[in-house]
Write an enzyme that holds these catalytic residues in place. Structure first.
Site, PDB file in Angstrom:
ATOM      1  N   THR A  67       0.812  -1.219   0.000  1.00  0.00           N
ATOM      2  CA  THR A  67       0.000   0.000   0.000  1.00  0.00           C
ATOM      3  C   THR A  67       0.845   1.269   0.000  1.00  0.00           C
ATOM      4  OG1 THR A  67      -1.473   1.310   1.419  1.00  0.00           O
ATOM      5  CG2 THR A  67      -0.127  -0.308   2.517  1.00  0.00           C
ATOM      6  N   TYR A 115      -1.249   0.538  10.178  1.00  0.00           N
ATOM      7  CA  TYR A 115      -1.576  -0.224   8.980  1.00  0.00           C
ATOM      8  C   TYR A 115      -0.381  -0.204   8.008  1.00  0.00           C
ATOM      9  CZ  TYR A 115      -3.510  -1.094   4.342  1.00  0.00           C
ATOM     10  OH  TYR A 115      -3.698  -1.565   3.076  1.00  0.00           O
TER      11      TYR A 115
END
Ligand code: UDP
Length: 328
Positions: A118, A142
């Site tokens: 990501t 995250y």
């Protein structure tokens, strides 16, 4: 015999679209999913194995049964807000589970490994177009958990000959234009589906998280990529490995940033309806601006995104939304 790909998270948003694309390209996609966030009725394109990634014995049995040629590892928790509130959950569910999966894959001799990473691994680097050479400095748990998995893959490549292709996604949006699968998270936290919920009254309003950012209209800027284009890149990544090419990382976005306000305006135009809006506080962990440099994916993989205009992404999401099929 079709080549078999073990798709973790194949019952989720991106994984289910990947299974559709894999089947269309002649592969057998075997979904491995716990159904904690996925949907069994999204598994339409190949066999389903229910299981948790932390369950090594279950994984070993699935590798032994299907003898996959490759793994596509989509399964993850991916909400910045939750990760900030409960980092332990993210380190366990993303990092520890991925370690278990990677060790199971190596033990089974399944070394071609496509991994969903990501742009959240970059953190907040305002004014920079983010590409594969940009330093990764994640600002939320995250992004840190995904960076840890990237590093882990590198170590397993060096020690055990694992062959990872890593894709760093920017903001994934849209849905299968044929309406077989689409986006459905519970709870939904992503901007475009939330806007569409507000448009048709499923929610009272869309809350804009912060309007005092240092951007032209004060709202955060993101680079949105259509889920169909994204899964196309995964097939090219698989092909890359099949050709014996080395481990490689690719960023997937369009290079075009849209502010939250711009996405709202386009949504009003495409749905031809008003979006009720309220303005709220910034969301912890949000970067100001994330825009992708995807030259490498274009040049080396031959990636040609065709549906990633904001118009197509919102129109496809709206069609899926109106089909009512996401209301399970
Ligand atoms: N956003 C917002 N209101 C919402 C959900 C998201 O203003 O209800 C903003 C969020 O702050 C970010 C952008 O929309 O700037 C995209 O957020 P999303 O959660 O869709 O994806 P993320 O960027 O977190 O991966």
């Amino acid at each position: 015999m079709p080549k078999t790909v073990l798709v973790t998270g194949g019952a989720g948003y991106i994984g289910s679209h990947a299974c559709k694309a894999l089947k269309a390209a002649g592969y057998l996609p075997v979904t491995y999913d716990s159904l904690v966030t996925g949907w069994q009725d999204a598994v339409k394109f190949g066999p389903f194995e229910q299981g948790d990634l932390a369950d090594r014995a279950r994984l070993d049995a699935v590798f032994a049964r299907w003898k996959p040629d490759a793994v596509m590892h989509f399964a993850a928790l991916s909400l910045v807000g939750d990760a900030m509130r409960d980092p332990g959950l993210y380190w366990r569910a993303n990092v520890l589970s991925s370690l278990t999966l990677i060790e199971a894959a190596v033990a089974a001799g399944c070394l071609d490994f496509v991994f969903s990473s990501t742009c959240a691994t970059y953190g907040d680097q305002d004014g920079v177009v983010l590409d594969e050479n940009t330093k990764q400095e994640p600002i939320n748990a995250y992004g840190k958990s995904k960076l840890a998995i990237e590093l882990m893959l590198g170590d397993f490549a060096a020690a055990h000959g694992l062959r990872p292709v890593i894709f760093r996604y920017f903001n994934v949006a849209g849905a299968d234009p044929e309406g077989e699968v689409g986006e459905h998270h519970r709870p939904e936290t992503h901007l475009i589906p939330l806007i569409l919920d507000a448009v048709d009254g499923k929610r009272p309003a869309l809350t804009v998280f912060g309007s005092d950012y240092p951007t032209p209209d004060g709202t955060c800027i993101r680079d949105y990529v259509h889920v169909m284009d994204l899964v196309d890149a995964h097939l090219l990544g698989l092909n890359w490995l099949e050709q014996g090419k080395p481990p490689r990382t690719f960023c997937l976005g369009t290079g075009q940033g849209f502010s939250v306000r711009q996405v709202l305006e386009q949504s009003q135009r495409i749905t031809n309806r008003d979006v009720p809006v309220t303005y709220g506080a910034r969301r912890a962990g949000d970067a100001v601006k994330l825009v992708c440099g995807s030259d490498r994916a274009v040049a080396e993989l031959g990636w040609r995104p065709t549906r990633s205009s904001m118009r197509d992404m919102i129109a496809d999401a709206w069609r899926w939304h109106q089909s009512g099929r996401y209301e399970r």
